[in-house]
Design an enzyme around this catalytic site. Structure first.
Site, PDB file in Angstrom:
ATOM      1  N   ARG A 172      14.131  10.948  -2.242  1.00  0.00           N
ATOM      2  CA  ARG A 172      13.364  12.070  -2.800  1.00  0.00           C
ATOM      3  C   ARG A 172      11.769  11.809  -2.852  1.00  0.00           C
ATOM      4  O   ARG A 172      11.171  12.957  -2.512  1.00  0.00           O
ATOM      5  CB  ARG A 172      13.592  12.312  -4.500  1.00  0.00           C
ATOM      6  CG  ARG A 172      14.976  13.032  -4.665  1.00  0.00           C
ATOM      7  CD  ARG A 172      15.670  12.374  -5.880  1.00  0.00           C
ATOM      8  NE  ARG A 172      16.079  11.037  -5.477  1.00  0.00           N
ATOM      9  CZ  ARG A 172      17.552  10.960  -4.942  1.00  0.00           C
ATOM     10  NH1 ARG A 172      18.397  11.788  -4.871  1.00  0.00           N
ATOM     11  NH2 ARG A 172      17.716   9.619  -4.522  1.00  0.00           N
ATOM     12  N   THR A 173      11.121  10.927  -3.319  1.00  0.00           N
ATOM     13  CA  THR A 173      10.003  10.701  -3.481  1.00  0.00           C
ATOM     14  C   THR A 173       9.056  10.731  -2.088  1.00  0.00           C
ATOM     15  O   THR A 173       8.206  11.489  -1.763  1.00  0.00           O
ATOM     16  CB  THR A 173       9.618   9.338  -4.179  1.00  0.00           C
ATOM     17  OG1 THR A 173      10.407   9.212  -5.217  1.00  0.00           O
ATOM     18  CG2 THR A 173       8.202   9.363  -4.476  1.00  0.00           C
ATOM     19  N   LYS A 182       5.643 -10.047   9.852  1.00  0.00           N
ATOM     20  CA  LYS A 182       5.249 -11.372  10.432  1.00  0.00           C
ATOM     21  C   LYS A 182       4.303 -12.137   9.482  1.00  0.00           C
ATOM     22  O   LYS A 182       3.535 -12.801   9.638  1.00  0.00           O
ATOM     23  CB  LYS A 182       4.292 -10.676  11.468  1.00  0.00           C
ATOM     24  CG  LYS A 182       4.970 -10.196  12.634  1.00  0.00           C
ATOM     25  CD  LYS A 182       4.062  -9.765  13.898  1.00  0.00           C
ATOM     26  CE  LYS A 182       4.381  -8.693  14.752  1.00  0.00           C
ATOM     27  NZ  LYS A 182       3.465  -7.995  15.447  1.00  0.00           N
ATOM     28  N   ARG A 218       4.821   3.096  -2.488  1.00  0.00           N
ATOM     29  CA  ARG A 218       5.995   2.385  -3.327  1.00  0.00           C
ATOM     30  C   ARG A 218       6.164   0.942  -3.109  1.00  0.00           C
ATOM     31  O   ARG A 218       6.123   0.590  -2.025  1.00  0.00           O
ATOM     32  CB  ARG A 218       7.247   3.241  -3.168  1.00  0.00           C
ATOM     33  CG  ARG A 218       8.420   2.484  -3.862  1.00  0.00           C
ATOM     34  CD  ARG A 218       9.478   3.393  -3.631  1.00  0.00           C
ATOM     35  NE  ARG A 218       9.310   4.427  -4.606  1.00  0.00           N
ATOM     36  CZ  ARG A 218      10.358   5.309  -4.885  1.00  0.00           C
ATOM     37  NH1 ARG A 218      11.880   5.043  -4.362  1.00  0.00           N
ATOM     38  NH2 ARG A 218      10.404   6.379  -5.492  1.00  0.00           N
ATOM     39  N   HIS A 256       6.123   5.353 -12.506  1.00  0.00           N
ATOM     40  CA  HIS A 256       6.424   6.332 -11.413  1.00  0.00           C
ATOM     41  C   HIS A 256       5.947   7.574 -11.943  1.00  0.00           C
ATOM     42  O   HIS A 256       6.728   8.568 -12.419  1.00  0.00           O
ATOM     43  CB  HIS A 256       7.953   6.444 -11.219  1.00  0.00           C
ATOM     44  CG  HIS A 256       8.672   7.145 -10.100  1.00  0.00           C
ATOM     45  ND1 HIS A 256       7.534   7.897  -9.386  1.00  0.00           N
ATOM     46  CD2 HIS A 256       9.540   7.211  -9.449  1.00  0.00           C
ATOM     47  CE1 HIS A 256       8.314   8.309  -8.252  1.00  0.00           C
ATOM     48  NE2 HIS A 256       9.654   7.950  -8.436  1.00  0.00           N
TER      49      HIS A 256
HETATM   50  N1   CP Z   1      13.758   9.635  -8.181  1.00  0.00           N
HETATM   51  C1   CP Z   1      13.207   8.895  -7.174  1.00  0.00           C
HETATM   52  O1   CP Z   1      12.187   8.280  -7.039  1.00  0.00           O
HETATM   53  O2   CP Z   1      14.138   8.904  -5.954  1.00  0.00           O
HETATM   54  P1   CP Z   1      13.854   7.919  -4.720  1.00  0.00           P
HETATM   55  O3   CP Z   1      14.116   6.671  -4.981  1.00  0.00           O
HETATM   56  O4   CP Z   1      15.075   8.649  -3.663  1.00  0.00           O
HETATM   57  O5   CP Z   1      12.363   8.444  -4.050  1.00  0.00           O
END
Ligand code: CP
Length: 298
Positions: free
Chosen positions: A49-50, A77, A99, A127
Site C-alpha cells: 500500500r504505502t 555490499k 521505510r 507511520h
Molecule cells: N498499511 C501499510 O503500511 O501497508 P504496507 O506495509 O503494505 O505499505
C-alpha cells in the site's frame, strides 16, 4: 517544515490543513505541484500500500518517481543507510520517501540530506501518513475527529500504526481504547492518555471506530507468539464482538490483513461496516497532500 517524520511534532492545525488539502486531492485526483520534481522511494521493508500509493501520488502531481530496489542495491555490499542516502541526495532529488525496520532511522537520515524526507514507517516508532489517511477516512465517515471513541485492537506493542494513531487522536481530543493481550501492550502507553483492556467485548462497548491490527510476527523476536486459533477466539473481530460497538461503528484495518486471525473475512468485506478500501483510496490523497505541502511550503 522540511520533512514529515512523525505525528508527534505536528500541531492539530497542521493535521487539519493536511486533511483539508487531501480532501481536495481526493476529488480532483490530479495536480501540478510536483512538476519537474524528482521523488525517490527507498523501502528497506516490504510494502504494498504505502509504496504503491506514494508512487501514484507523486505521478498524479507530475513528479518523476523512482523506486530504488533496495534488495539489489549496494546495501548488500555493506554500504550504510546514511551513505546510501547521501549518494542518492547527491543526484538532487526533491523528495525521499523512506521505510526502514529501525525506529529513528528515518529521522537520522533526514538530518543528513537537504531534500524533503517523508517517513513511510520506521520500526515501531511512527507511520505518519498512515495515521493521516486513517484520520481522513474517519473524518469523512463521521464528520469530525473530536469526541469519538476509537478502539485499537491487536498487536499494539509492535505497531507504529497504533503509535501514530494514538498521538493523532489524542491531539484531536478523541478517546482511545487499546484492546490486546497484556504481552502485546507496550510499556508506558498509559502515559499517552489511553484506556487499556484485555477484554475485547468491554473494550468495544460504544465504540465509534474499530481499528484492527495484524500480529507482527516479524518483530516478535522469540517472545510470546499466540496460536492463531486461540487469538481469533479472544481478539479476532467477528459479528458477535462487533455488536458491542455502536450500530454505525466503522471497521478499519491498515493492511496487510490476516483473515481469520485478527478479523473475520466476512466483516472485512462488509461494505456497510468496513472502510478498509476507503483507507487505501485516502492513502493516495493524503500522500499527495503531504508531498505537495512540503514542496510548496504549505
Ligand atoms: N498499511 C501499510 O503500511 O501497508 P504496507 O506495509 O503494505 O505499505
Amino acid at each position: 517544515g522540511k520533512d514529515l517524520l512523525g505525528i508527534e511534532t505536528l500541531p492539530p492545525a497542521a493535521i487539519e490543513a493536511i486533511l483539508d488539502r487531501a480532501d481536495a486531492h481526493a476529488e480532483s485526483r490530479h495536480g501540478e505541484a510536483l512538476e519537474g520534481r524528482t521523488q525517490i522511494n527507498m523501502f528497506f521493508e516490504n510494502s504494498t500500500r504505502t509504496q504503491a500509493s506514494f508512487e501514484i501520488a507523486g505521478k498524479r502531481l507530475g513528479a518523476e518517481v523512482m523506486n530504488m530496489e533496495m534488495r539489489t542495491s549496494s546495501v548488500a555490499k555493506g554500504e550504510t543507510l546514511i551513505d546510501t542516502a547521501l549518494t542518492l541526495n547527491a543526484m538532487r532529488p526533491d523528495l525521499l520517501v523512506v521505510r526502514h525496520p529501525h525506529s529513528g532511522a528515518v529521522d537520522l537520515l533526514a538530518q543528513k540530506v537537504d531534500c524533503h524526507v517523508l517517513n513511510a514507517g520506521d520500526g515501531r516508532h511512527e507511520h505518519p501518513t498512515q495515521a493521516l489517511l486513517d484520520a481522513l477516512t474517519i473524518r469523512r465517515a463521521k464528520g469530525r475527529l473530536h469526541r469519538l471513541t476509537v478502539a485499537i485492537c491487536g498487536d499494539i506493542a509492535h505497531s507504529r500504526v497504533a503509535r501514530s494513531n494514538i498521538l493523532l487522536l489524542g491531539k484531536m481530543e478523541s478517546r482511545v481504547r487499546l484492546i490486546a493481550p497484556p504481552t502485546l501492550i507496550p510499556p508506558g502507553v498509559a502515559e499517552l492518555g489511553v484506556e487499556v483492556t484485555d477484554d475485547m467485548e468491554r473494550g468495544l462497548e460504544g465504540a465509534d471506530v474499530v481499528m484492527m491490527l495484524r500480529l507482527q510476527r516479524e518483530r516478535m523476536d522469540g517472545g510470546f507468539i499466540p496460536s492463531e486459533r486461540e487469538y481469533f477466539h479472544r481478539f479476532g473481530l467477528d459479528a458477535a464482538k462487533l455488536a458491542r460497538a455502536k450500530p454505525d461503528a466503522i471497521v478499519m484495518h491498515p493492511g496487510p490483513m490476516n483473515r481469520g486471525v485478527e478479523i473475520d473475512g466476512v466483516i472485512a468485506d462488509d461494505i456497510n461496516r468496513s472502510v478498509i478500501q476507503t483507507q487505501v483510496e485516502m492513502g493516495v490523497a493524503v500522500r499527495m497532500a503531504a508531498m505537495d505541502m512540503l514542496v510548496t511550503g504549505g
